[in-house]
Design an enzyme around this catalytic site. Structure first.
Site, PDB file in Angstrom:
ATOM      1  CB  SER A  81      -0.882   0.014   1.256  1.00 54.36           C
ATOM      2  OG  SER A  81      -1.567   1.243   1.381  1.00 54.36           O
ATOM      3  CE1 TYR A  94      -4.544  -1.855   4.525  1.00 53.93           C
ATOM      4  CE2 TYR A  94      -3.446   0.238   4.127  1.00 53.93           C
ATOM      5  CZ  TYR A  94      -4.061  -0.900   3.641  1.00 53.93           C
ATOM      6  OH  TYR A  94      -4.198  -1.084   2.298  1.00 53.93           O
TER       7      TYR A  94
END
Length: 190
Positions: A81, A94
């Site tokens: 990401s 995350y």
């Protein structure tokens, strides 16, 4: 169905794929979860679940597939990401798990490049998916902190744009790429 946070489940799905496809030449690790919240309030079970799916699950799938990929060569494409490269407020689990995916990708690439297995990862910014459709529902969120992740392009990516990059990295056309974290984020991360 597979539970990527369970190594035995990962082994089973890889074995089933090998049987159904008469081999394996590509592994794409796409599974992931996003559960935002204030770091001081995050439930420890939520932290563990995020790391288990996003990072450990990627490792487990790679670990299960590598013995087969090493037999004939191939490619692994992991989904990291833009959050792995740029801190995103209210997303400690995350960000940490996706940064781990970048490190895992680079480690596996270094270990297996000479044995015919290429390993790369993709670092998308916002993508129009069910996971991102809710936005970041965090109470008392400081919008000024979130301004740091606004992309230069005034939209989010479509899943097909990310899929095209996955297909490229898995293809022979990307035969000289390994250990790379490719950003596709509309200019989000400078």
């Amino acid at each position: 169905s597979v539970d990527v946070s369970d190594f035995a489940s990962c082994q089973s799905i890889v074995a089933a794929a090998v049987e159904a496809l008469d081999g394996l030449d590509t592994l794409c690790n796409i599974a992931g979860i996003l559960r935002p919240g204030h770091t001081t309030e995050i439930d420890m079970g939520l932290w563990d679940q995020t790391v288990a799916i996003n990072l450990s699950g990627t490792f487990y799938m790679c670990r299960a597939a590598l013995p087969i990929l090493l037999e004939g060569g191939g490619a692994i494409v992991n989904m990291a990401s833009a959050a792995a490269l740029q801190g995103v407020p209210y997303n400690a689990a995350y960000c940490a798990s996706k940064a781990g995916v970048v490190g895992l990708t680079q480690s596996l690439a270094a270990e297996y490049a000479r044995r015919g297995v290429r390993v790369n990862c993709i670092c998308p910014g916002g993508v129009q998916t069910p996971m991102t459709a809710k936005g970041l529902p965090v109470e008392n969120m400081d919008p000024a902190l979130m301004a740091r992740i606004v992309p230069l392009m005034p939209r989010v990516a479509q899943p097909e744009e990310i899929a095209a990059l996955v297909a490229y990295l898995a293809s022979d056309e990307a035969g000289y790429m390994t250990g790379t974290a490719v950003k596709i984020d509309g200019g989000q991360v400078a």
